[in-house]
Write a protein that holds these residues in place. Sequence first.
Motif, mmCIF file in Angstrom:
data_model
loop_
_atom_site.group_PDB
_atom_site.id
_atom_site.type_symbol
_atom_site.label_atom_id
_atom_site.label_comp_id
_atom_site.label_asym_id
_atom_site.label_seq_id
_atom_site.Cartn_x
_atom_site.Cartn_y
_atom_site.Cartn_z
ATOM 1 N N GLU A 26 0.813 -1.215 0.000
ATOM 2 C CA GLU A 26 0.000 0.000 0.000
ATOM 3 C C GLU A 26 0.848 1.269 0.000
ATOM 4 N N ASP A 27 2.050 1.199 0.584
ATOM 5 C CA ASP A 27 2.895 2.396 0.605
ATOM 6 C C ASP A 27 3.676 2.562 -0.692
ATOM 7 N N GLY A 28 3.475 1.645 -1.634
ATOM 8 C CA GLY A 28 4.116 1.747 -2.940
ATOM 9 C C GLY A 28 5.604 1.471 -2.929
ATOM 10 N N LEU A 29 6.095 0.793 -1.879
ATOM 11 C CA LEU A 29 7.533 0.591 -1.755
ATOM 12 C C LEU A 29 7.998 -0.849 -1.968
ATOM 13 N N THR A 30 7.133 -1.833 -1.718
ATOM 14 C CA THR A 30 7.580 -3.220 -1.815
ATOM 15 C C THR A 30 6.819 -3.987 -2.879
ATOM 16 N N TYR A 31 7.565 -4.494 -3.857
ATOM 17 C CA TYR A 31 7.029 -5.366 -4.913
ATOM 18 C C TYR A 31 7.352 -6.808 -4.537
ATOM 19 N N SER A 32 6.322 -7.635 -4.472
ATOM 20 C CA SER A 32 6.514 -9.056 -4.175
ATOM 21 C C SER A 32 6.241 -9.847 -5.448
ATOM 22 N N PHE A 33 7.290 -10.427 -6.011
ATOM 23 C CA PHE A 33 7.191 -11.142 -7.279
ATOM 24 C C PHE A 33 7.100 -12.646 -7.057
ATOM 25 N N THR A 34 6.210 -13.285 -7.789
ATOM 26 C CA THR A 34 6.137 -14.744 -7.842
ATOM 27 C C THR A 34 6.622 -15.183 -9.215
ATOM 28 N N LEU A 35 7.635 -16.031 -9.238
ATOM 29 C CA LEU A 35 8.252 -16.444 -10.491
ATOM 30 C C LEU A 35 7.508 -17.604 -11.135
ATOM 31 N N ARG A 36 7.661 -17.713 -12.438
ATOM 32 C CA ARG A 36 7.080 -18.846 -13.171
ATOM 33 C C ARG A 36 7.845 -20.118 -12.795
ATOM 34 N N PRO A 37 7.126 -21.186 -12.513
ATOM 35 C CA PRO A 37 7.821 -22.440 -12.201
ATOM 36 C C PRO A 37 8.315 -23.126 -13.471
ATOM 37 N N GLY A 38 9.379 -23.889 -13.339
ATOM 38 C CA GLY A 38 9.843 -24.722 -14.441
ATOM 39 C C GLY A 38 10.639 -24.022 -15.511
ATOM 40 N N VAL A 39 11.015 -22.735 -15.305
ATOM 41 C CA VAL A 39 11.836 -22.033 -16.281
ATOM 42 C C VAL A 39 13.285 -22.475 -16.113
ATOM 43 N N THR A 40 13.935 -22.850 -17.210
ATOM 44 C CA THR A 40 15.315 -23.313 -17.121
ATOM 45 C C THR A 40 16.265 -22.398 -17.890
#
Length: 540
Positions: free
Chosen positions: A89-103
């Motif tokens: 909400e404070d616009g400071l933290t981006y939480s990324f979820t990565l694609r599984p199985g990328v090699t």
Amino acid sequence: MKHWLTSTALALCLATPALAQEYQPDPNAKAGGSITVTYKDDVATLDPAIGYDWQNWSMIKSLFDGLMDYVPGTTELRPGLAESYTLSEDGLTYSFTLRPGVTFHNGREMTAEDVKYSLDRVTNPATQSPGAGFFGSIAGYDAVATGGATELAGVKVTGPLTVDITLSRPDATFLHVMALNFASIVPKEAVEEAGADFGKLPVGTGAYKLAEWTIGQRLVFEKNADYWRDGVPYLDSVVFEVGQEPIVALLRLQQGEVDVPGDGIPPAKFQEVMADPEQSARVIEGGQLHTGYITLNVTQPPFDKLEVRKAVNMAINKERITQIINGRAKPATQPLPPSMPGYTEGYEGYAYDVEGAKALLAEAGVAEGFETELFVMNTDPNPRIAQAIQQDLAAIGIKASIQSLAQANVIEAGGAGTAPMIWSGGMAWIADFPDPSNFYGPILGCSGAEEGGWNWSKFCDAALDAKAVEADSIADPAMVADRMKLWSDVYMGVMEQAPWVPVFNEQRYTMKSARMGGADALYVDPVSIPVNYDYVYVTE
């Protein structure tokens, strides 16, 4: 939490926010085949942390991926290796979820640890990345940049496929930064094994992998059969032939031996090509966020004097220079091109005024003129433009000897600060993303003035840097006008100190062979410059 899924990545930092829809590939696309692309000069590096020129940009983009990406042929953001992300909400933290199985190309699966390693690496001064300054809003960047830390405090691995990136301030450009080549994800073991040669032995997750590199002759990219995006790339291979003069490349294209002349249409042949219906049918024109300019090294006398820099601005006949490239450009008055948000309407810049320029030189104590050097890339029309600049300077008593060199040598001299003047043609700035900040940090900001950076004027103004940071801290879409006004003020401040001579804003023209398929936009892709190799194909 604000949440964006794969299909609705919000382009936060565009002047008018837009949603990137899932790209629909060409239904007529055919898989298989190989194409030949030519360049005059060899490639300096394929390391995404280092490479930063017209020639290797789209190559690197096809070898590597970042957390964010762009819809092909556009400047619309879409997720890349990140499957989704949330924003606090404070616009400071981006939480990324990565694609599984990328090699990676070496067969190992990518994890969140690779994201952290890659961001730590690109910002480490030892890497000497010209793009390090793009990451300045990540918490802990200053400590890494000054050698006080080896890791970014703001990058935290929270799981095998999750990573949090916390900023020290809201940054309206952050998602665009995550789509830059500099933010590409690389495997630590491959970098450490190759050492300084990683740029010659690249390993990424991209649509192609390097199969061959014969220095001075050619590079061969082969299809990554395990690429994580379904259905692409279409081509089995792309062959880049280097050492090819542009005029020879055009002749070979006419004979069916070349598919894309990487250096574009030789200016000397432009009118001939456009007058031939068969050839002009294969010409593709695209707009670009481009400015061609002359840098004036403010650390080298007499360019350390403002009067001298203003005099050089007033000495250059920009209208005449645009005619050298067959009128394919408009004279520039400021660093930003007219189509970029933040451009200052009505600003006329420094008028062409030979007598006024002479008066300023006299005021600076160099009424008799002086001798200097003008560095230029050796691909036509740049040496001819340099000669025109040389003549204009001679008219006010400045004797400039021309140093016509390969692109890599000009870039090296600019980064090292040994070039008093550089004509940027062939390397001129085309925006990495459609935001005014991109024309400042790397080429006019203090971070870009460091060793190896692209701020070849070595201009550094702390007050303007602070105003730039203030502008990019305005992430609220409702305050876009305020942000653009700040950016306008920054560029007007730059022009007051005249570290550049903005010369022209150029349109982009390229050609393709008759057998090439895919939307025209892919051949003048504003991000995968000059060609989006992942999505083009051959029809035979």
